[in-house]
Design an enzyme around this catalytic site. Structure first.
Site, PDB file in Angstrom:
ATOM      1  N   TYR A  30       0.863  -1.381   0.067  1.00 26.74           N
ATOM      2  CA  TYR A  30      -0.152  -0.022   0.117  1.00 26.74           C
ATOM      3  C   TYR A  30       1.083   1.223  -0.199  1.00 26.74           C
ATOM      4  O   TYR A  30       0.698   1.974  -0.937  1.00 26.74           O
ATOM      5  CB  TYR A  30      -0.958  -0.038   1.265  1.00 26.74           C
ATOM      6  CG  TYR A  30      -1.977   0.990   1.159  1.00 26.74           C
ATOM      7  CD1 TYR A  30      -2.868   1.253   0.479  1.00 26.74           C
ATOM      8  CD2 TYR A  30      -1.748   1.995   2.251  1.00 26.74           C
ATOM      9  CE1 TYR A  30      -3.983   2.104   0.204  1.00 26.74           C
ATOM     10  CE2 TYR A  30      -2.962   2.729   2.214  1.00 26.74           C
ATOM     11  CZ  TYR A  30      -4.083   3.128   1.163  1.00 26.74           C
ATOM     12  OH  TYR A  30      -4.724   4.119   1.237  1.00 26.74           O
ATOM     13  N   VAL A  40     -10.128   8.362   7.151  1.00 28.55           N
ATOM     14  CA  VAL A  40     -11.487   8.609   6.906  1.00 28.55           C
ATOM     15  C   VAL A  40     -12.301   7.418   6.995  1.00 28.55           C
ATOM     16  O   VAL A  40     -12.109   6.448   6.410  1.00 28.55           O
ATOM     17  CB  VAL A  40     -11.586   9.221   5.393  1.00 28.55           C
ATOM     18  CG1 VAL A  40     -12.956   9.411   4.943  1.00 28.55           C
ATOM     19  CG2 VAL A  40     -10.681  10.196   4.928  1.00 28.55           C
TER      20      VAL A  40
HETATM   21  P1  NAD Z   1     -13.803   2.431  -0.172  1.00 31.03           P
HETATM   22  O1  NAD Z   1     -13.364   1.053   0.019  1.00 31.03           O
HETATM   23  O2  NAD Z   1     -15.165   3.104  -0.029  1.00 31.03           O
HETATM   24  O3  NAD Z   1     -13.490   3.002  -1.463  1.00 31.03           O
HETATM   25  C1  NAD Z   1     -12.692   2.048  -2.709  1.00 31.03           C
HETATM   26  C2  NAD Z   1     -13.383   2.046  -3.793  1.00 31.03           C
HETATM   27  O4  NAD Z   1     -12.520   1.500  -5.078  1.00 31.03           O
HETATM   28  C3  NAD Z   1     -14.552   1.004  -3.606  1.00 31.03           C
HETATM   29  O5  NAD Z   1     -15.749   1.609  -4.266  1.00 31.03           O
HETATM   30  C4  NAD Z   1     -14.013  -0.241  -4.489  1.00 31.03           C
HETATM   31  O6  NAD Z   1     -14.892  -0.723  -5.079  1.00 31.03           O
HETATM   32  C5  NAD Z   1     -13.223   0.582  -5.558  1.00 31.03           C
HETATM   33  N1  NAD Z   1     -12.415  -0.231  -6.349  1.00 31.03           N
HETATM   34  C6  NAD Z   1     -11.468  -1.161  -5.489  1.00 31.03           C
HETATM   35  N2  NAD Z   1     -10.659  -1.782  -6.678  1.00 31.03           N
HETATM   36  C7  NAD Z   1     -11.314  -1.475  -7.463  1.00 31.03           C
HETATM   37  C8  NAD Z   1     -10.911  -2.092  -9.062  1.00 31.03           C
HETATM   38  N3  NAD Z   1      -9.829  -2.828  -9.116  1.00 31.03           N
HETATM   39  N4  NAD Z   1     -11.404  -1.148  -9.804  1.00 31.03           N
HETATM   40  C9  NAD Z   1     -12.616  -0.175  -9.716  1.00 31.03           C
HETATM   41  N5  NAD Z   1     -12.853   0.113  -8.558  1.00 31.03           N
HETATM   42  C10 NAD Z   1     -12.109  -0.673  -7.642  1.00 31.03           C
HETATM   43  O7  NAD Z   1     -12.529   3.194   0.505  1.00 31.03           O
HETATM   44  P2  NAD Z   1     -12.106   4.661   0.615  1.00 31.03           P
HETATM   45  O8  NAD Z   1     -11.745   5.072   1.854  1.00 31.03           O
HETATM   46  O9  NAD Z   1     -13.267   5.626   0.036  1.00 31.03           O
HETATM   47  O10 NAD Z   1     -11.230   4.692  -0.463  1.00 31.03           O
HETATM   48  C11 NAD Z   1     -10.870   5.650  -1.674  1.00 31.03           C
HETATM   49  C12 NAD Z   1      -9.324   5.899  -1.754  1.00 31.03           C
HETATM   50  O11 NAD Z   1      -9.031   6.583  -0.913  1.00 31.03           O
HETATM   51  C13 NAD Z   1      -8.340   4.885  -1.924  1.00 31.03           C
HETATM   52  O12 NAD Z   1      -7.736   5.009  -2.903  1.00 31.03           O
HETATM   53  C14 NAD Z   1      -7.849   4.676  -0.664  1.00 31.03           C
HETATM   54  O13 NAD Z   1      -6.574   4.007  -0.653  1.00 31.03           O
HETATM   55  C15 NAD Z   1      -7.704   6.023  -0.070  1.00 31.03           C
HETATM   56  N6  NAD Z   1      -7.593   6.464   1.093  1.00 31.03           N
HETATM   57  C16 NAD Z   1      -8.517   6.292   1.986  1.00 31.03           C
HETATM   58  C17 NAD Z   1      -8.261   6.372   3.357  1.00 31.03           C
HETATM   59  C18 NAD Z   1      -9.241   5.989   4.475  1.00 31.03           C
HETATM   60  O14 NAD Z   1      -9.048   6.256   5.481  1.00 31.03           O
HETATM   61  N7  NAD Z   1     -10.396   5.770   4.122  1.00 31.03           N
HETATM   62  C19 NAD Z   1      -7.123   7.008   3.918  1.00 31.03           C
HETATM   63  C20 NAD Z   1      -6.107   7.328   2.946  1.00 31.03           C
HETATM   64  C21 NAD Z   1      -6.344   7.002   1.433  1.00 31.03           C
END
Ligand code: NAD
Length: 272
Positions: free
Chosen positions: A152, A185
């Site tokens: 990651y 988040v």
């Molecule tokens: P989430 O799991 O709700 O969203 C991730 C989305 O990506 C999901 O809708 C999932 O179906 C989609 N996805 C995963 N693999 C995929 C693929 N191969 N093709 C198409 N779609 C795909 O989680 P989130 O927290 O909303 O994450 C969104 C972004 O934010 C991510 O890139 C994550 O790394 C980043 N992020 C999240 C956090 C956190 O604390 N939630 C912190 C830092 C970064």
């Protein structure tokens, strides 16, 4: 209505941060195409938005043919693409000796190859339209190391580098590329914290409140706080910004872990 007349493609738009970005962009006047792997999730988000403002395109960002379909669907709105938000992501929390090579490759395929292919496919359309804004959702994990997250952290750090490369190469064609590094988040991606809370005999809210004792703003936020920064980066309000990496994390990135450890030690040991 700072995004009025703009068309945006948002990956991972069926849940969490991506869904919040779609909602915010539409509220700011844009039309959006949301993509992701789960049809029902996408359907739910589209139905929650005003009619005619959002389309869905089911697909996997790590597959070239699906990426092509996402771009084709976006072009059906008015023939162009103004904004790309790469939000789809995967987090596998396993150390180097535990993660499989397949999991390592899968993480890079989604977190790095996906944004690469989407940028490769959308930039020519942005150039044709006179410019565009790309926003890559990375992570604080690209700037600070999390334990047990080699794939990651490395994939998100590579995404930061790739984004700055795009900013340099396509700035002359009025394409801006910026990065947001969210801290914690509360979304599907952070559901693993519920298990940790359970393991130490508490509920998720108490567990998170405890974690945030050392964070300047003291509390976690939802995807809407990431979405508002995305909207700023997508709009003309940020017209002179490109190649920047913005942590949106309540100040998490400025905390020195050693200093925080001292404060915690004093609080915990003096109360015994
Ligand atoms: P989430 O799991 O709700 O969203 C991730 C989305 O990506 C999901 O809708 C999932 O179906 C989609 N996805 C995963 N693999 C995929 C693929 N191969 N093709 C198409 N779609 C795909 O989680 P989130 O927290 O909303 O994450 C969104 C972004 O934010 C991510 O890139 C994550 O790394 C980043 N992020 C999240 C956090 C956190 O604390 N939630 C912190 C830092 C970064």
């Amino acid at each position: 209505m700072k995004l009025k007349g703009k068309v945006a493609l948002i990956t991972g738009g069926g849940s969490g941060i991506g869904a919040a970005v779609a909602e915010r962009f539409v509220a700011d006047g844009a039309k959006v195409v949301i993509t992701g792997r789960r049809e029902e999730q996408l359907e739910k988000v589209v139905n929650s938005l005003p009619s005619g403002t959002a389309l869905k395109c089911r697909g996997d960002v790590s597959k070239a043919e699906d990426v092509a379909q996402m771009v084709e669907t976006t072009l059906t709105i008015n023939g162009g693409i103004d904004i790309l938000v790469n939000c789809a992501g995967l987090s596998v929390l396993k150390s180097i000796t535990n993660i499989t090579l397949e999991e390592w490759h899968q993480t890079f395929a989604i977190n790095l190859d996906g944004p690469f292919m989407l940028m490769q496919a959308t930039i020519p359309h942005m150039i044709k339209g006179g410019g565009g804004s790309i926003i890559n959702i990375s992570s604080l994990a690209a700037l600070r190391h999390m334990t047990d997250a080699p794939a990651y952290c490395s994939s998100k750090a590579a995404l930061n580098v790739l984004s700055r490369q795009v900013a340099i190469d396509y700035g002359p064609q009025k394409i801006r590329c910026n990065v947001i590094c969210p801290g914690f988040v509360k979304t599907e991606m952070t559901e693993g914290f519920s298990k940790l809370a359970e393991e130490v005999g508490t509920d998720l809210d108490t567990f998170i409140a405890n974690i945030f004792k050392n964070i300047p703003l003291r509390h976690p936020e939802g995807g809407d706080k990431i979405a508002s920064v995305c909207s700023f980066l997508a709009s003309e309000d940020s017209a002179y910004m490109t190649g920047v990496v913005i942590p949106v994390d309540g100040g998490t990135n400025i905390v020195d872990t050693f200093g925080a450890g001292i404060s915690r030690a004093i609080t915990e040991l003096s109360s015994k």
